[in-house]
Design an enzyme around this catalytic site. Structure first.
Site, short mmCIF file in Angstrom:
data_model
loop_
_atom_site.label_atom_id
_atom_site.label_comp_id
_atom_site.label_asym_id
_atom_site.label_seq_id
_atom_site.Cartn_x
_atom_site.Cartn_y
_atom_site.Cartn_z
N GLY A 250 -17.80 65.62 59.65
CA GLY A 250 -17.68 66.51 61.22
C GLY A 250 -16.74 67.16 60.47
O GLY A 250 -16.92 68.18 61.12
N ASP A 251 -15.82 67.08 59.36
CA ASP A 251 -14.60 67.48 59.12
C ASP A 251 -15.14 69.01 58.88
O ASP A 251 -15.26 70.33 58.49
CB ASP A 251 -13.36 66.77 58.27
CG ASP A 251 -13.21 66.15 59.14
OD1 ASP A 251 -13.09 65.63 60.01
OD2 ASP A 251 -13.10 65.27 57.39
#
Length: 300
Positions: A250-251
């Protein structure tokens, strides 16, 4: 300049084993160490894409020194506040027949030390981007992100918030440029099951009414969808490969979207690069390399 904030960075100690059995001594097949923390992950992917950033946050003890030295080796600028006591946390990631994590608490952050962080944000100027990513340590007040954004509210910045529940909701009044909830997080925020595209759209647009300018919702195996402030909805698919790692995916998507928008000013390109970065990390043992990212990008 892009600034990433990681209030509680870590060393991620990843151990691989065929299976994990409680109550006995387990033997690993191999081990790996990575610099961890959501904001730091964003900085690492930006560096792979050739974009400079400055990592902000707190470090302590010998593990804090390792984090700072690791970023320096990667060519990433940092401006951490060194805490007087404790050590930066070590998180344990167990990859066996099932994937498990043990995330530690981290060092104590005093109000005086948090004020030093607020002072550092005075260096952020018009046109910069700030990424607030991850949870808040127990020793910091629940309004930590709000206090940072309040300090910056008279500046023309791109604000990116990658957080959950109230931590995210309380930042929406500052009109963040980008937020990235998934369907599970939407379900938690709105206290209802969010499964369909229509339910996803209703929730995302409600967050936009509350202040978010652009909302990416990751759909797992179905890709991602961006509800953009230009009124359009953009979709991105996925590439099918074996998932090796879910940590940092996600990052990586956040970093790729920021980089893509910086490069082109176009939402469709930003979403495609963000999706490529998220996929590339999921298909890697650690964070993705530029080579892997571009391979995925060209196959989307």
């Amino acid at each position: 300049m892009i600034y990433t904030l990681t209030l509680n960075p870590s060393i991620d100690y990843v151990v691989h084993m065929d299976e994990f059995i409680g109550g006995i001594t387990n033997r690993t097949t191999c081990e790996e160490y990575f610099i961890g923390g959501k904001g730091i992950n964003v900085s690492c992917i930006l560096a792979e894409l050739g974009i400079e950033s400055t990592a902000l946050g707190f470090t302590a003890g010998f593990t804090g020194e390792a984090i700072e030295n690791g970023l320096k080796e990667l060519g990433i600028r940092s401006d951490f506040i060194r805490l007087k006591e404790g050590i930066s946390r070590i998180n344990i990631k167990v990859k066996a027949d099932k994937e498990s994590e043990i995330n530690c608490q981290g060092p104590h952050i005093s109000e005086e030390e948090f004020e030093k962080l607020l002072s550092k944000t005075d260096n952020i100027t018009d046109g910069d981007t700030i990424v607030l990513a991850g949870s808040i340590p127990k020793t910091v007040s629940d309004d930590a992100y709000e206090r940072i954004l309040k300090r910056l509210e008279n500046k023309d910045l791109r604000i990116v918030v990658d957080a959950t529940k109230k931590l995210l909701l309380n930042c929406l009044s500052f009109r963040p440029f980008l937020i990235k909830p998934n369907r599970q997080e939407l379900s938690e925020i709105f206290k209802c099951e969010v499964n369909s595209e229509q339910e996803t759209e209703v929730c995302a647009k409600e967050l936009m009414k509350m202040g978010a300018r652009n909302v990416i919702v990751s759909l797992g195996g179905d890709g991602a969808v961006l509800f953009a402030e230009d009124g359009n909805t953009y979709h991105s698919g996925v590439v099918k490969e074996k998932v090796l790692n879910t940590v940092g995916s996600g990052d990586s998507m956040v970093a790729g979207f920021i980089a893509g928008y910086e490069q082109s000013g176009k939402y469709d390109h930003a979403l495609k690069l963000g999706t490529a970065c998220g996929n590339a990390t999921a298909f890697s043992l650690g964070l993705a390399t530029k080579e892997k990212i571009m391979d995925i990008f060209n196959r989307l």
